[in-house]
Design a protein around this motif. Structure first.
Motif, PDB file in Angstrom:
ATOM      1  N   PHE A  82      47.536  54.226  21.117  1.00  0.00           N
ATOM      2  CA  PHE A  82      48.862  53.928  20.164  1.00  0.00           C
ATOM      3  C   PHE A  82      48.886  55.820  20.755  1.00  0.00           C
ATOM      4  N   LEU A  83      50.203  55.606  21.716  1.00  0.00           N
ATOM      5  CA  LEU A  83      50.680  55.961  22.283  1.00  0.00           C
ATOM      6  C   LEU A  83      51.967  55.817  22.660  1.00  0.00           C
ATOM      7  N   ASN A  84      52.374  57.121  21.809  1.00  0.00           N
ATOM      8  CA  ASN A  84      54.007  57.707  20.451  1.00  0.00           C
ATOM      9  C   ASN A  84      54.280  56.506  20.029  1.00  0.00           C
ATOM     10  N   GLY A  85      53.720  56.151  19.116  1.00  0.00           N
ATOM     11  CA  GLY A  85      53.542  54.545  17.987  1.00  0.00           C
ATOM     12  C   GLY A  85      53.871  53.218  18.823  1.00  0.00           C
ATOM     13  N   VAL A  86      53.310  53.398  20.085  1.00  0.00           N
ATOM     14  CA  VAL A  86      53.152  52.171  21.162  1.00  0.00           C
ATOM     15  C   VAL A  86      51.882  51.012  21.039  1.00  0.00           C
ATOM     16  N   PRO A  87      51.515  51.126  20.959  1.00  0.00           N
ATOM     17  CA  PRO A  87      49.757  49.968  21.234  1.00  0.00           C
ATOM     18  C   PRO A  87      50.159  50.076  22.542  1.00  0.00           C
ATOM     19  N   SER A  88      48.874  50.558  23.013  1.00  0.00           N
ATOM     20  CA  SER A  88      47.890  50.126  24.278  1.00  0.00           C
ATOM     21  C   SER A  88      46.701  49.681  24.661  1.00  0.00           C
TER      22      SER A  88
END
Lengths: 607, 270
Positions: A82-88
């Motif tokens: 999770f990068l800044n709350g965004v799943p990757s």
């Protein structure tokens, strides 16, 4: 362009459903690079393809590049974060790459299908530099390590002779040298022979010993083996076996140095690594197998080769007729005892010789050195002084390379006739008396040296209890039924034809009556009477019956005198018309017809 | 199809017999060699091995000779009987049997028609002879019914033929009955634990199947008895708790009757 197909979807068995679902919502981006992107010729690198935004297995074909060896089995790595709350999510494919020459190599852009959609993999470039000083040192170290490894574990074949004769057996040993610091856990496989021109004895438990060579201490496992040459010519011989050693690191690690995985270079003692099979092969021996010389070959030679001596002995010198005598022929020394055929003594009118029995004193497995006994049972058949012929035996001595005749001695046997036995029991009946008269006098309790006909069971089996017997009865039964059927049919057809003939004659009588044809009437009447009477007697051809025969049959059938005289009268009248030319006489044929009808009815009643 | 099956059966049976014989050859020759070297116990053991595989007249004859020489007259008589079953016309075996019987103190055997004309091994001859006579008569009848021979001659011929077939049938029945007798016959043998050389040793026929009870009668070694049948037609036996098998047997004349173990009564057809 040569292309290699990589079915990636087969390479990772598990699907991370959650991240896949996430991945499906992300944009897919693909990167490709070499890591490191510049190497020397002796090093390896990794071609890495990274798929961002999906973890599903891609499919595609990696282009082949001349001068680069690319492994066909990539490592797959999946990552999620999770990068800044965004799943990757991402998927990495790593291919091991080994350059074959120095220069610059570019893997061009190629297509990779991710989630059913084609995507372009960007091009990547690798620079391969010439080997530097470090690479040269590494190569030297590698050669040394290989040499050390060969000194740590090796297999040796030692034979007593440099060349062999066809059929000769020689003794040898297979020695496995294990350096004392090499952590061998077990011997997986015994030494396996490679060389079809030789047969060998069974390889059993090894002899363990310790020795020192070139300053190293070794444990030596030694297997004694007897080798027999089977085919002449130059032949190669080597042995191969497998041992298990303990190693520490992961064999399949693409990043690891393969030479560091050699057990020789691992810590041999205190590691808790895994076991790995290791194959050991001996040097190839080139052995010449010579054919046996034809010159001077004795008649008694049957394939014995070695350095041997013989002896023969009997267990009796005086016996009675029929008593078996044992002759023991002994062959002692070193030779091909495993393949040595038994010499043969021929039977004659005076003696009967049974098949020999074998026994060997020595190492039963190698059968190279020891004493071989051949025991013959000889049964004298006639009394008197009998000579048992010498056991024919010759061998080839491979040391002096010449044949030696070593046949046994001729044994003289004195054979007595034996006591004649007379049945002490008195005759019990006429039958036994007769038996005794024909019974020849014989020796009591004489041992038979040959088994008579062998039988599986003592029980007499009645033949009628076997199905074969009843099957055998089918043939005569069918034959009988066939004959009976044919006869019935013949009889029936005979009856049918008789009835037809009678009907025809009756019609002729009617027609003759209508046209007042006396000759024709009586001719038909005579035929009808013959037909009826013939049917009574079972005559097949009643038209051939003479008048006397007709009357005789009627008499035999006990016909009344009145009937006989009337029949006689009718037949005489018919003969008169037929043969005496009395055809012109006119007779009341209608009355005659009624009378004849009555007579025929009476004849039929006789049946 | 049946014919093919029959041929296959006969071929395989022949092959099987051959295989058995070959396997038994080795222990037989071992026995001959051991006997030649004077090792009678080893010779007996080798012959017994061969007997377990197959049978031959000479094998049983040799074994009988050895048993006689070692003092086991019961076993000697047993094996002579077996040898004579396989080679009935062998005068040497007959003479040896008679001698062994006399040495065992048994009365000489009185041969009867059951031992020769209607002997068990003669049954196949009788069956084939009767079958041939039957079919020959049938076919001759077919031919002669149409011949001109007199009715009297025909009747005599039919009676003669029927008489031959009837006698053949009787002979088959009698030989078959003798096979049944033979299957039940056993020879009294002293068990190995007793002193077989002891002339006074006897085999006791007990009142009941069990070791410790009174004897009804006694048998000499080598004496022949017949084992009774039970209601199912099987041999009348009883197995005691110590797994000893007992037979209810009676002498051939019927004068002696009682129970004895299978070690004491050894069946001829085993």
């Amino acid at each position: 362009m040569t292309r290699i197909i990589h079915p990636f979807h087969c390479l990772w068995p598990f699907l991370l459903v959650g991240f896949s679902a996430i991945g499906q919502q992300q944009n897919i981006r693909i990167e490709a690079n070499f890591s490191p992107s510049a190497i020397t010729l002796s090093r390896q690198t990794t071609y890495k393809v990274t798929v961002h935004g999906s973890q599903q297995s891609p499919s595609g074909s990696l282009p082949a590049i001349a001068g680069l060896g690319i492994s066909g089995n990539p490592r797959v790595f999946r990552a999620a974060s999770f990068l800044n709350g965004v799943p990757s999510v991402r998927l990495e494919l790593s291919f091991a790459v080994k350059p074959e020459r120095h220069g610059s190599f570019t893997i061009p852009s190629w297509n990779l299908s991710v989630q059913g959609t084609p995507h372009r993999v960007p091009a990547a470039t690798l620079r391969v530099l010439p080997p530097n000083q470090e690479d040269v040192l590494r190569a030297q170290a590698r050669q040394k390590q290989e040499s050390d490894l060969r000194q740590a574990l090796f297999l040796e074949v030692n034979l007593l002779r440099k060349y062999l004769f066809e059929g000769e057996t020689t003794l040898g040993s297979i020695d496995l040298y294990i350096w004392e610091r090499l952590p061998i856990t077990r011997l997986v496989q015994l030494p396996q022979k490679n060389g079809d021109a030789f047969s060998q004895s069974e390889i059993n438990r090894p002899i363990e010993k310790r020795t020192s060579r070139n300053g190293k201490n070794y444990t030596v496992y030694s297997w004694p083996v007897a080798l027999t040459a089977a085919m002449e010519g130059m032949h190669e011989l080597f042995y191969k076996m497998t041992v298990r050693v303990r190693v520490q690191n992961n064999r399949n690690s693409p990043s690891g140095n393969p030479f560091l995985q050699d057990p020789f270079f691992r810590d041999p003692f205190f590691g808790f690594g895994r076991e790995e099979a290791m194959s050991v092969t001996s040097e190839k021996l080139k052995l010449e197998v010579r054919s046996l010389p034809m010159e001077g070959r004795p008649h008694a030679f049957r394939g014995a080769i070695g350095t041997i001596s013989t002896n023969s002995a009997t267990d009796a010198e005086r016996v009675t007729v029929g008593d078996p005598v044992r002759i023991t022929f002994t062959v002692t020394g070193k030779g091909n005892f495993g393949v040595m055929p038994a010499p043969e003594i021929d039977s004659s009118e005076k003696i009967k010789v049974g098949p020999p029995a074998f026994s060997f004193e020595g190492d039963e497995n190698l059968r190279y050195e020891g004493t071989q006994h051949f025991d013959y049972v000889v049964t004298p058949l006639r009394p008197g002084q009998i000579e048992i012929p010498a056991v024919p035996f010759a061998y080839f001595d491979p040391t002096s390379e010449r044949y030696v005749d070593a046949s046994g001695n001729v044994h003289t046997l004195r054979v007595d006739a034996g006591e004649t036995w007379v049945d002490p029991s008195p005759p019990q009946s006429a039958f036994t008396e007769k038996q005794q008269n024909v019974e020849p006098a014989r020796n009591l309790f004489q041992t038979e040296s040959e088994p008579s006909e062998w039988r599986k069971s003592l029980t007499p089996e009645p033949v009628f209890r076997s199905s074969a017997f009843w099957y055998a009865q089918i043939a005569p039964l069918f034959c009988f039924c066939g004959i009976m059927g044919w006869r019935i049919r013949q009889r029936s057809s005979s009856r049918d034809s008789s009835a037809k003939r009678f009907a025809r004659l009756r019609n002729e009588m009617k027609r003759a009556t209508r046209f007042n044809d006396t000759l024709g009437f009586f001719r038909a009447t005579r035929g009808a009477i013959r037909e009826k009477v013939g049917a009574l007697a079972g005559q097949e051809k009643p038209e051939t019956l003479a008048r006397d025969e007709v009357l005789a049959i009627l008499l035999q059938r006990k016909a009344s005198d009145e009937l006989i005289s009337e029949i006689n009268e009718v037949l005489e009248t018919a003969d008169a018309h037929e043969f005496a030319g009395d055809a012109s006489a006119s007779l009341p044929l209608l009355d005659w017809q009624v009378r004849i009808k009555r007579l025929l009815k009476n004849i039929r009643a006789l049946g | 199809m049946k014919l093919v099956r029959l041929v296959v059966y006969l071929v395989s049976a022949t092959f099987a017999c051959g295989v058995d014989g070959n396997e038994a050859n080795r222990p037989f020759y071992d026995g001959v060699r051991a006997e030649a070297s004077g090792d009678l116990d080893t010779a007996i053991a080798s012959y017994e091995k061969a007997v377990a595989i197959s049978h031959s007249a000479n094998l049983h004859g040799n074994l009988a000779n050895l048993h006689y020489k070692t003092g086991s007259s019961g076993k000697a008589i047993l094996h002579y009987r077996k040898a004579l079953l396989l080679d009935p016309g062998n005068p040497e075996l007959s003479a040896n049997l008679a001698f062994a019987r006399k040495a065992a103190g048994l009365s000489p055997a009185t041969p009867s028609a059951d031992d020769f004309h209607f002997a068990p091994e003669s049954i196949s001859i009788w069956v084939w002879a009767t079958t041939i006579a039957f079919w020959l008569g049938i076919y001759l009848g077919l031919i002669l019914t149409r011949s001109y021979i007199s009715g009297f001659t025909k009747i005599v011929g039919v009676i003669g033929w029927a008489g031959i077939v009837a006698f053949g049938t009787y002979a088959i029945w009698r030989a078959d009955r003798n096979i049944d007798f033979l299957a039940r016959e056993a020879v009294a043998v002293l068990p190995a634990t007793t002193n077989e050389g002891n002339e006074t040793a006897v085999i006791r026929l007990r009142r009941y199947a069990g070791g410790a009870n009174d004897a009804n009668a006694e048998l000499k070694p080598g004496e022949v008895v017949r084992i009774d049948k039970d209601e199912k037609g099987q041999l009348k036996t009883h197995v005691t708790k110590d797994q000893v098998k007992w037979y209810l047997a009676r002498s051939v004349s019927g004068g002696k009757k009682g129970w004895a173990t299978d070690k004491e009564l050894q069946r001829i057809l085993r």
